[in-house]
Design a protein around this motif. Structure first.
Motif, PDB file in Angstrom:
ATOM      1  N   PRO A 128      -1.378   6.925  -9.857  1.00  6.65           N
ATOM      2  CA  PRO A 128      -1.506   7.731  -8.637  1.00  6.65           C
ATOM      3  C   PRO A 128      -0.659   9.000  -8.663  1.00  6.65           C
ATOM      4  O   PRO A 128      -1.032  10.006  -8.059  1.00  6.65           O
ATOM      5  N   ALA A 129       0.466   8.967  -9.363  1.00  2.72           N
ATOM      6  CA  ALA A 129       1.355  10.128  -9.398  1.00  2.72           C
ATOM      7  C   ALA A 129       0.695  11.354  -9.999  1.00  2.72           C
ATOM      8  O   ALA A 129       1.130  12.483  -9.760  1.00  2.72           O
ATOM      9  N   PHE A 130      -0.370  11.155 -10.774  1.00  2.23           N
ATOM     10  CA  PHE A 130      -1.010  12.273 -11.454  1.00  2.23           C
ATOM     11  C   PHE A 130      -2.237  12.807 -10.708  1.00  2.23           C
ATOM     12  O   PHE A 130      -2.931  13.705 -11.211  1.00  2.23           O
ATOM     13  N   LEU A 131      -2.511  12.289  -9.526  1.00  2.00           N
ATOM     14  CA  LEU A 131      -3.681  12.751  -8.781  1.00  2.00           C
ATOM     15  C   LEU A 131      -3.523  14.194  -8.318  1.00  2.00           C
ATOM     16  O   LEU A 131      -4.491  14.963  -8.304  1.00  2.00           O
TER      17      LEU A 131
ATOM     18  N   GLY B 262       3.997  12.478  -6.240  1.00  2.00           N
ATOM     19  CA  GLY B 262       4.001  12.623  -7.687  1.00  2.00           C
ATOM     20  C   GLY B 262       5.154  11.892  -8.345  1.00  2.00           C
ATOM     21  O   GLY B 262       5.336  11.970  -9.563  1.00  2.00           O
ATOM     22  N   LEU B 263       5.948  11.169  -7.565  1.00  2.00           N
ATOM     23  CA  LEU B 263       7.030  10.353  -8.109  1.00  2.00           C
ATOM     24  C   LEU B 263       6.472   8.990  -8.492  1.00  2.00           C
ATOM     25  O   LEU B 263       5.499   8.522  -7.906  1.00  2.00           O
ATOM     26  N   SER B 264       7.095   8.341  -9.468  1.00  2.00           N
ATOM     27  CA  SER B 264       6.528   7.112 -10.017  1.00  2.00           C
ATOM     28  C   SER B 264       7.360   5.892  -9.669  1.00  2.00           C
ATOM     29  O   SER B 264       8.598   5.911  -9.783  1.00  2.00           O
ATOM     30  N   MET B 265       6.680   4.823  -9.287  1.00  2.00           N
ATOM     31  CA  MET B 265       7.344   3.543  -9.056  1.00  2.00           C
ATOM     32  C   MET B 265       7.898   2.971 -10.355  1.00  2.00           C
ATOM     33  O   MET B 265       8.728   2.066 -10.325  1.00  2.00           O
ATOM     34  N   TYR B 266       7.478   3.494 -11.479  1.00  2.00           N
ATOM     35  CA  TYR B 266       7.926   3.014 -12.787  1.00  2.00           C
ATOM     36  C   TYR B 266       9.446   3.073 -12.921  1.00  2.00           C
ATOM     37  O   TYR B 266      10.061   2.223 -13.548  1.00  2.00           O
TER      38      TYR B 266
ATOM     39  N   ILE C 131      10.518  -0.171  -1.760  1.00  2.00           N
ATOM     40  CA  ILE C 131       9.525   0.450  -0.885  1.00  2.00           C
ATOM     41  C   ILE C 131      10.148   1.748  -0.383  1.00  2.00           C
ATOM     42  O   ILE C 131      10.863   1.759   0.627  1.00  2.00           O
ATOM     43  N   PRO C 132       9.945   2.865  -1.081  1.00  2.00           N
ATOM     44  CA  PRO C 132      10.638   4.121  -0.757  1.00  2.00           C
ATOM     45  C   PRO C 132      10.457   4.577   0.688  1.00  2.00           C
ATOM     46  O   PRO C 132      11.389   5.137   1.273  1.00  2.00           O
ATOM     47  N   TYR C 133       9.264   4.364   1.252  1.00  2.00           N
ATOM     48  CA  TYR C 133       9.046   4.769   2.643  1.00  2.00           C
ATOM     49  C   TYR C 133      10.100   4.143   3.548  1.00  2.00           C
ATOM     50  O   TYR C 133      10.641   4.803   4.441  1.00  2.00           O
ATOM     51  N   GLN C 134      10.375   2.872   3.358  1.00  2.00           N
ATOM     52  CA  GLN C 134      11.257   2.148   4.260  1.00  2.00           C
ATOM     53  C   GLN C 134      12.732   2.261   3.857  1.00  2.00           C
ATOM     54  O   GLN C 134      13.609   2.223   4.719  1.00  2.00           O
ATOM     55  N   GLN C 135      12.993   2.400   2.578  1.00  2.00           N
ATOM     56  CA  GLN C 135      14.372   2.421   2.122  1.00  2.00           C
ATOM     57  C   GLN C 135      14.984   3.818   2.081  1.00  2.00           C
ATOM     58  O   GLN C 135      16.185   3.957   2.252  1.00  2.00           O
TER      59      GLN C 135
ATOM     60  N   THR D  13       0.816  -1.216   0.000  1.00  2.00           N
ATOM     61  CA  THR D  13       0.000   0.000   0.000  1.00  2.00           C
ATOM     62  C   THR D  13       0.850   1.266   0.000  1.00  2.00           C
ATOM     63  O   THR D  13       0.510   2.253  -0.665  1.00  2.00           O
ATOM     64  N   ALA D  14       1.947   1.240   0.748  1.00  2.00           N
ATOM     65  CA  ALA D  14       2.764   2.445   0.911  1.00  2.00           C
ATOM     66  C   ALA D  14       3.295   2.961  -0.418  1.00  2.00           C
ATOM     67  O   ALA D  14       3.532   4.163  -0.570  1.00  2.00           O
ATOM     68  N   ASN D  15       3.485   2.083  -1.399  1.00  2.00           N
ATOM     69  CA  ASN D  15       4.008   2.530  -2.690  1.00  2.00           C
ATOM     70  C   ASN D  15       2.969   3.317  -3.476  1.00  2.00           C
ATOM     71  O   ASN D  15       3.309   4.254  -4.213  1.00  2.00           O
ATOM     72  N   VAL D  16       1.711   2.943  -3.345  1.00  2.00           N
ATOM     73  CA  VAL D  16       0.636   3.699  -4.000  1.00  2.00           C
ATOM     74  C   VAL D  16       0.508   5.065  -3.326  1.00  2.00           C
ATOM     75  O   VAL D  16       0.367   6.101  -3.999  1.00  2.00           O
ATOM     76  N   GLU D  17       0.569   5.068  -2.037  1.00  2.00           N
ATOM     77  CA  GLU D  17       0.510   6.306  -1.256  1.00  2.00           C
ATOM     78  C   GLU D  17       1.691   7.212  -1.611  1.00  2.00           C
ATOM     79  O   GLU D  17       1.543   8.434  -1.756  1.00  2.00           O
ATOM     80  N   PHE D  18       2.859   6.617  -1.753  1.00  2.00           N
ATOM     81  CA  PHE D  18       4.069   7.358  -2.130  1.00  2.00           C
ATOM     82  C   PHE D  18       3.865   8.086  -3.456  1.00  2.00           C
ATOM     83  O   PHE D  18       4.183   9.270  -3.583  1.00  2.00           O
ATOM     84  N   GLU D  19       3.319   7.402  -4.443  1.00  2.00           N
ATOM     85  CA  GLU D  19       3.059   8.035  -5.738  1.00  2.00           C
ATOM     86  C   GLU D  19       2.069   9.186  -5.602  1.00  2.00           C
ATOM     87  O   GLU D  19       2.280  10.275  -6.136  1.00  2.00           O
TER      88      GLU D  19
END
Length: 601
Positions: A524-527, A308-312, A319-323, A298-304
């Motif tokens: 999500p990054a474009f929300l 506005g940064l993309s997991m792509y 997992i950017p939150y943790q790393q 879930t945290a990766n969707v929230e991160f985007e």
């Protein structure tokens, strides 16, 4: 005679540890292949040196544990238990999310009590019985095995040698040395499924210990970021004709594991579980969110959505939150953008505040406060064992929006629809489902019940918005599809359909006119840019960059690329140029010198 007997016992013990090392490596690899022994033996025959050296790693790990603790059997027993738990966790994660176990997943151990709640039902009674039996056998063996005593100098020598060998292995794998390459090891960090399949669990897991989120793109420099900032600062932003008139409240409502289950082919429902959503979706901006995840993370969707940064662009399994974010002091986000414009920013999550390090990450993103489960009590649970309901979460969100003196950005992350889908967890099932296998009936009907409760909560939210004096806009979306039994998706014909397995419901509600133009499918990054346009707010240069990317590639994920007319595979030069700019900015913010913070926001 006594010396000969002791030497024989020591030899047998060493041989036993060596055999156990090979066995543990085999067990881990078998778990990584979904308990497919044929694939495991095929991997050993293809990569024998990786298997042998990995097994020797476990041998030295067992040896180190043996000589460090006073009782020579307890240490290896603990190692065997930990490897068994790791193999089980890897197997269950693969079966649930399709991803292997990563080193940063271990950070969730601090939430062990909550993990036990959210994974309830994933461990079958048979597996639990087997674990108890194995533990009992291990304890019995520890009590029956003959006592061996090694002199302190020998213990020190064996322990030092083992630790040196273990450290050397970790250094070899993490440093991608020529020795590692000669063993046919290649750190395929950009595709973690291939990484674990090709290198084996041990090498892939160890290689990820020093893994960055992304590699430095070609051409990265301060000058490159300045040129990007200048280019998008000059871009005009498309603003909707209907503006709020004053700065509106903004509610982000990210709903756990929510998607439109009526899209599953072959299922018939006694009544529509999403009656409000289906009736309203033609009257308000709505569509689908292209989630970067499936079944979890879930945290990766929230991160985007927030940054506005993309997991792509990030390495597989990140997992950017943790790393990364947890180590930072600040990160530009929709939170920081709005706070510069006079907003207050609050986060609301009816679960453990430390999960995914939210209690440490939210201040980095700029939130003024964070309300979690411990602040809400138990009154919002439908049953004592259930999660806090979406209805209660919406009521709490509305209360905060009504009482805010300043424009408020409120980020709500719900929990009601989280696994396990245990019958009765959110009250009795009220919708019957036909066309489903008998073994999945309770599960899908329970999910339908959960979805219906979310639909009702969203209907309540629409009505409550009309009672709020300040213009208010609410963006609702599901974070990812639920971790339902794989057979449910297979029976619906969704295997091999990445778009369907990553599209969740997206809808925007407001108490002022925002039109009803369909949103299509968005990442999500474009929300952030989308809600700024809908509410008539000006876009910072960073959002103008996102706007340009969205116009070309509204669905940006590793699973599938979506244009305005559907999926595509090749990028045009214009699209590639936009992604190159986007990648440079993302690297700058996450791994680089952070030039963008002062230039694009």
């Amino acid at each position: 005679m006594r010396h000969t007997l002791l030497s024989r016992r020591v030899f047998l013990l060493a041989a036993g540890l060596l055999f156990t090392g090979f066995l543990l490596n085999s067990c881990l690899q078998t778990a990584s292949f979904g308990l497919d022994f044929q694939r495991m033996f095929g991997w050993i025959s293809q990569y024998p040196l990786l298997y042998i050296t990995g097994s020797l790693f476990f041998f030295f790990l067992l040896l180190a544990a043996l000589v460090i603790l006073p009782n020579m059997y307890i240490g290896p027993g603990i190692i065997i238990l930990l490897v068994a738990i790791t193999a089980t966790a890897d197997y269950k994660k693969l079966a649930t999310t399709g991803e292997p176990l990563f080193p940063w997943d271990l950070l969730l151990l601090k939430n062990a009590a909550d993990m036990r709640t959210i994974t309830k039902g994933m461990i079958s009674p048979l597996m639990l019985a087997a674990a108890v039996l194995s533990a009992a056998v291990l304890i019995w063996l520890l009590r029956r095995l003959p006592v061996l005593k090694l002199r302190l100098p020998l213990r020190f020598l064996l322990g030092s040698a083992s630790i040196l060998m273990l450290a050397g292995f970790i250094s070899m794998v993490g440093g991608q040395s020529s020795l590692a390459s000669s063993l046919k090891y290649q750190n395929v960090f950009w595709n973690q499924k291939v990484n674990y399949t090709q290198n084996g669990f041990l090498y892939a897991f160890t290689g990820n210990l020093k893994q960055n989120l992304m590699e430095q793109p070609e051409g990265y420099s301060r000058q490159a970021i300045k040129e990007i900032a200048a280019r998008y600062s000059e871009q005009p932003a498309a603003v909707r004709a209907s503006a709020a008139g004053e700065q509106p409240n903004i509610l982000f409502m990210m709903d756990e594991a929510f998607f439109d289950l009526t899209r599953l082919e072959g299922l018939a429902f006694s009544e529509d579980p999403l009656s409000f959503i289906h009736a309203a979706e033609s009257k308000v901006p709505s569509g689908y969110l292209l989630s970067p995840e499936f079944g979890g993370n879930t945290a990766n969707v929230e991160f985007e959505a927030l940054t506005g940064l993309s997991m792509y662009f990030l390495n597989d399994g990140s997992i950017p939150y943790q790393q990364r974010l947890v180590k930072m002091s600040s990160m530009p986000s929709i939170v920081s953008i709005l706070k510069e414009r006079g907003y207050k920013a609050e986060a609301l999550h009816p679960f453990d505040a430390t999960f995914y390090n939210r209690n440490r990450v939210y201040p980095v993103l700029g939130f003024d406060s964070f309300t979690s489960e411990k602040d809400l009590g138990d009154s919002g649970r439908i049953t004592p064992d259930g999660y806090i309901s979406d209805k209660f979460a919406v009521q709490e969100a509305v209360r905060r929006l009504k009482s805010a003196a300043d424009p408020l950005f409120l980020h709500l992350v719900t929990m009601q629809n989280h696994f396990p889908f245990t019958k009765g967890l959110n009250g009795p099932n009220t919708i019957s489902v036909s066309g489903v296998q008998a073994g999945y009936k309770d599960e899908i009907e329970t999910y339908a019940q959960n979805a219906r409760l979310t639909d009702e909560a969203l209907a309540d939210l629409q009505q409550e918005l009309l009672t709020i004096e300040r213009p208010t806009i609410a963006v609702f979306w599901g974070d990812h599809l639920p971790a339902l039994s794989a057979g449910i998706y297979t029976d619906a014909g969704w295997d091999g359909e990445p778009r369907l397995k990553h599209e969740t419901k997206l809808m925007v509600l407001a108490n002022f006119d925002i039109g009803a133009d369909p949103l299509g499918t968005l990442s999500p990054a474009f929300l952030g840019p989308e809600v700024f346009r809908l509410s008539g707010m000006s876009l910072p240069p960073y959002y103008k960059l996102l706007e340009q990317v969205q116009n070309e590639i509204p669905g940006l994920s590793k699973a599938v690329l979506l244009g305005s007319s559907g999926p595509f595979s090749g990028l045009t030069p214009k699209q590639q140029g936009l992604l190159d700019d986007y990648r440079l900015v993302e690297y700058d913010l996450l791994e680089g010198e952070n030039y963008s913070a002062g230039l694009l926001f």
